[in-house]
Design a protein around this motif. Sequence first.
Motif, PDB file in Angstrom:
ATOM      1  N   GLU A 165      66.976  13.839  51.762  1.00 41.65           N
ATOM      2  CA  GLU A 165      66.663  15.071  52.476  1.00 41.65           C
ATOM      3  C   GLU A 165      67.765  16.110  52.305  1.00 41.65           C
ATOM      4  O   GLU A 165      67.482  17.299  52.136  1.00 41.65           O
ATOM      5  CB  GLU A 165      66.452  14.778  53.967  1.00 41.65           C
ATOM      6  CG  GLU A 165      65.225  13.958  54.278  1.00 41.65           C
ATOM      7  CD  GLU A 165      65.462  12.464  54.163  1.00 41.65           C
ATOM      8  OE1 GLU A 165      64.577  11.697  54.555  1.00 41.65           O
ATOM      9  OE2 GLU A 165      66.556  12.061  53.679  1.00 41.65           O
ATOM     10  N   ALA A 183      67.776  17.355  48.653  1.00 38.40           N
ATOM     11  CA  ALA A 183      66.612  18.171  48.314  1.00 38.40           C
ATOM     12  C   ALA A 183      66.827  19.648  48.599  1.00 38.40           C
ATOM     13  O   ALA A 183      66.229  20.511  47.942  1.00 38.40           O
ATOM     14  CB  ALA A 183      65.388  17.670  49.080  1.00 38.40           C
ATOM     15  N   LEU A 184      67.675  19.957  49.571  1.00 33.86           N
ATOM     16  CA  LEU A 184      67.896  21.361  49.924  1.00 33.86           C
ATOM     17  C   LEU A 184      68.289  22.196  48.718  1.00 33.86           C
ATOM     18  O   LEU A 184      67.816  23.325  48.538  1.00 33.86           O
ATOM     19  CB  LEU A 184      68.985  21.463  50.995  1.00 33.86           C
ATOM     20  CG  LEU A 184      68.618  21.017  52.405  1.00 33.86           C
ATOM     21  CD1 LEU A 184      69.848  21.041  53.300  1.00 33.86           C
ATOM     22  CD2 LEU A 184      67.527  21.902  52.982  1.00 33.86           C
ATOM     23  N   ASN A 222      62.721  20.838  43.656  1.00 33.73           N
ATOM     24  CA  ASN A 222      61.893  21.987  43.305  1.00 33.73           C
ATOM     25  C   ASN A 222      60.486  21.839  43.872  1.00 33.73           C
ATOM     26  O   ASN A 222      59.984  20.724  44.053  1.00 33.73           O
ATOM     27  CB  ASN A 222      61.794  22.140  41.787  1.00 33.73           C
ATOM     28  CG  ASN A 222      63.151  22.293  41.129  1.00 33.73           C
ATOM     29  OD1 ASN A 222      63.954  23.124  41.545  1.00 33.73           O
ATOM     30  ND2 ASN A 222      63.422  21.486  40.116  1.00 33.73           N
ATOM     31  N   MET A 223      59.856  22.972  44.142  1.00 35.74           N
ATOM     32  CA  MET A 223      58.470  22.990  44.575  1.00 35.74           C
ATOM     33  C   MET A 223      57.557  22.667  43.396  1.00 35.74           C
ATOM     34  O   MET A 223      57.982  22.722  42.236  1.00 35.74           O
ATOM     35  CB  MET A 223      58.108  24.366  45.137  1.00 35.74           C
ATOM     36  CG  MET A 223      58.986  24.851  46.275  1.00 35.74           C
ATOM     37  SD  MET A 223      58.667  26.572  46.726  1.00 35.74           S
ATOM     38  CE  MET A 223      57.005  26.428  47.392  1.00 35.74           C
ATOM     39  N   GLY A 271      52.876  25.444  44.242  1.00 36.02           N
ATOM     40  CA  GLY A 271      53.616  25.869  45.419  1.00 36.02           C
ATOM     41  C   GLY A 271      54.422  27.136  45.179  1.00 36.02           C
ATOM     42  O   GLY A 271      54.551  27.986  46.065  1.00 36.02           O
ATOM     43  N   TYR A 319      54.030  30.582  47.216  1.00 36.35           N
ATOM     44  CA  TYR A 319      55.203  31.267  47.788  1.00 36.35           C
ATOM     45  C   TYR A 319      55.194  32.749  47.422  1.00 36.35           C
ATOM     46  O   TYR A 319      55.418  33.614  48.283  1.00 36.35           O
ATOM     47  CB  TYR A 319      56.476  30.589  47.268  1.00 36.35           C
ATOM     48  CG  TYR A 319      57.714  31.442  47.304  1.00 36.35           C
ATOM     49  CD1 TYR A 319      58.362  31.728  48.512  1.00 36.35           C
ATOM     50  CD2 TYR A 319      58.246  31.973  46.127  1.00 36.35           C
ATOM     51  CE1 TYR A 319      59.497  32.511  48.531  1.00 36.35           C
ATOM     52  CE2 TYR A 319      59.389  32.746  46.144  1.00 36.35           C
ATOM     53  CZ  TYR A 319      60.010  33.029  47.354  1.00 36.35           C
ATOM     54  OH  TYR A 319      61.130  33.811  47.377  1.00 36.35           O
ATOM     55  N   TYR A 360      63.588  24.747  46.198  1.00 33.55           N
ATOM     56  CA  TYR A 360      63.293  24.921  47.620  1.00 33.55           C
ATOM     57  C   TYR A 360      64.244  25.898  48.299  1.00 33.55           C
ATOM     58  O   TYR A 360      63.886  26.545  49.293  1.00 33.55           O
ATOM     59  CB  TYR A 360      63.365  23.565  48.335  1.00 33.55           C
ATOM     60  CG  TYR A 360      62.112  22.737  48.190  1.00 33.55           C
ATOM     61  CD1 TYR A 360      60.928  23.107  48.822  1.00 33.55           C
ATOM     62  CD2 TYR A 360      62.111  21.581  47.412  1.00 33.55           C
ATOM     63  CE1 TYR A 360      59.775  22.354  48.684  1.00 33.55           C
ATOM     64  CE2 TYR A 360      60.955  20.814  47.272  1.00 33.55           C
ATOM     65  CZ  TYR A 360      59.791  21.202  47.905  1.00 33.55           C
ATOM     66  OH  TYR A 360      58.647  20.459  47.767  1.00 33.55           O
ATOM     67  N   PRO A 416      62.660  29.706  48.779  1.00 32.61           N
ATOM     68  CA  PRO A 416      61.884  30.044  49.990  1.00 32.61           C
ATOM     69  C   PRO A 416      62.679  29.890  51.277  1.00 32.61           C
ATOM     70  O   PRO A 416      62.447  30.631  52.242  1.00 32.61           O
ATOM     71  CB  PRO A 416      60.696  29.070  49.939  1.00 32.61           C
ATOM     72  CG  PRO A 416      61.082  28.007  48.992  1.00 32.61           C
ATOM     73  CD  PRO A 416      62.009  28.636  48.012  1.00 32.61           C
ATOM     74  N   ILE A 417      63.630  28.954  51.327  1.00 34.24           N
ATOM     75  CA  ILE A 417      64.468  28.815  52.526  1.00 34.24           C
ATOM     76  C   ILE A 417      65.272  30.096  52.748  1.00 34.24           C
ATOM     77  O   ILE A 417      65.361  30.623  53.861  1.00 34.24           O
ATOM     78  CB  ILE A 417      65.416  27.603  52.387  1.00 34.24           C
ATOM     79  CG1 ILE A 417      64.625  26.294  52.446  1.00 34.24           C
ATOM     80  CG2 ILE A 417      66.481  27.619  53.494  1.00 34.24           C
ATOM     81  CD1 ILE A 417      65.458  25.059  52.140  1.00 34.24           C
TER      82      ILE A 417
END
Length: 402
Positions: free
Chosen positions: A163, A166-167, A171-172, A176, A180, A248, A251-252
């Motif tokens: 987890e 992954a930040l 990748n999406m 996805g 986005y 990811y 988008p964050i």
Amino acid sequence: MNALKEAFGAYGARVRSGDIGMLSSVLGIVVLFLLFTIARPGVFNTAFNFGNLLAQSAAVIFIAMGLVFVLLLGEIDLSAGFTAGTGAAVLAVLVTQQGWPPYLAMLVAVLVGTLIGLTLGSIVAFLGIPSFVVTLAAFLALQGVILLVIGSGGTIPVRNSEEVRALMNANMSIAGGWVYLALVVGFFVVMGLLRRRARSRAGLDPGPAATFWAGAVGLLVVLGIVVLVLSGERSPNPAATSIRGVPYILPITTVALIGLSLLLNRTAFGRHVYAVGGNKEAARRAGISVQGITILCFMISSSLAAFGGILLASRLGGVDPGTGGAQTLLFAVAAAVIGGTSLFGGRGFIASAVLGGLVIGIIQNGLPLVTSESGIQFVVTGLVLLLAASVDAISRRRSTSG
């Protein structure tokens, strides 16, 4: 067409009067990108390096977004870098040594940052000690806190936490990424139309419709190119490892940009922040709690710095006593100022930190490809910051004289 000409003419008049906004950072991104592309064609402008650029910039961007709140008050937070390191250290200990669930550990790390901001903001607001002195003391103290949290081991890895990794590393899906894109552009259009309707109902000029739609199309084109590039295969060795999709972290960062921008631009709190930064005494006489606004801004700044530390831990795969140190704070302050946030308070936007962070990221990413001399990298970054501060001072003088 005439509406667009009038809009460009009005913008040109604002620039000439000293209100340059984020123009300098946009020009910086374009110029630096072109220079490094010419200097290292086929290396700097590759899809793989573009993905690396986003990852390199993310932590600095989040710390800089937090610093915008403090800088808008005319204050400074020199401890933001080691606040990031403290947040990262707390995360690593909780996840690796204590076995906490990763998302709960992330929340606690951010709350530690919030507590640091509450402490710093309270000292500045209630004791009246200059923020430079208070945060310089915290800069020194938090280095010791990181050592105490990490212990004598020196480094705590977080590679085993999917987890956390992954930040910054996941990748999406391809679909996805396009979803986005649609959500971001759709949000921009809907919010823009609602704002135009509200201004029309209030009897105010909503501005040329052509300008609004030109901005929407521009956003669609730029973001569409980004998603298209990131959706393609960008691994140097696709046979061994495939790298495709929007990271990811993009988008964050977008969600943070939108949320914080709405907080500053569409709420009473945001209006109070700008008022306090513009003139504290006038804000106090208008009934604004200057102390409360100061404390909240420091809390937001330190919370975002702690999240930036989490991103550093995710990207580096671990935490050591130097996490958040070295040039992290300097790059974050530079990002906010280069993006157009004034060091004198009262002027700046969250988008300033994002654009300024990209400028810093391009410099960090491109210079090592051109020269191995680290000294040159520091000199160039320092000169860019000095140039940005000079532009800020000159534009403020022109706007005041005008």
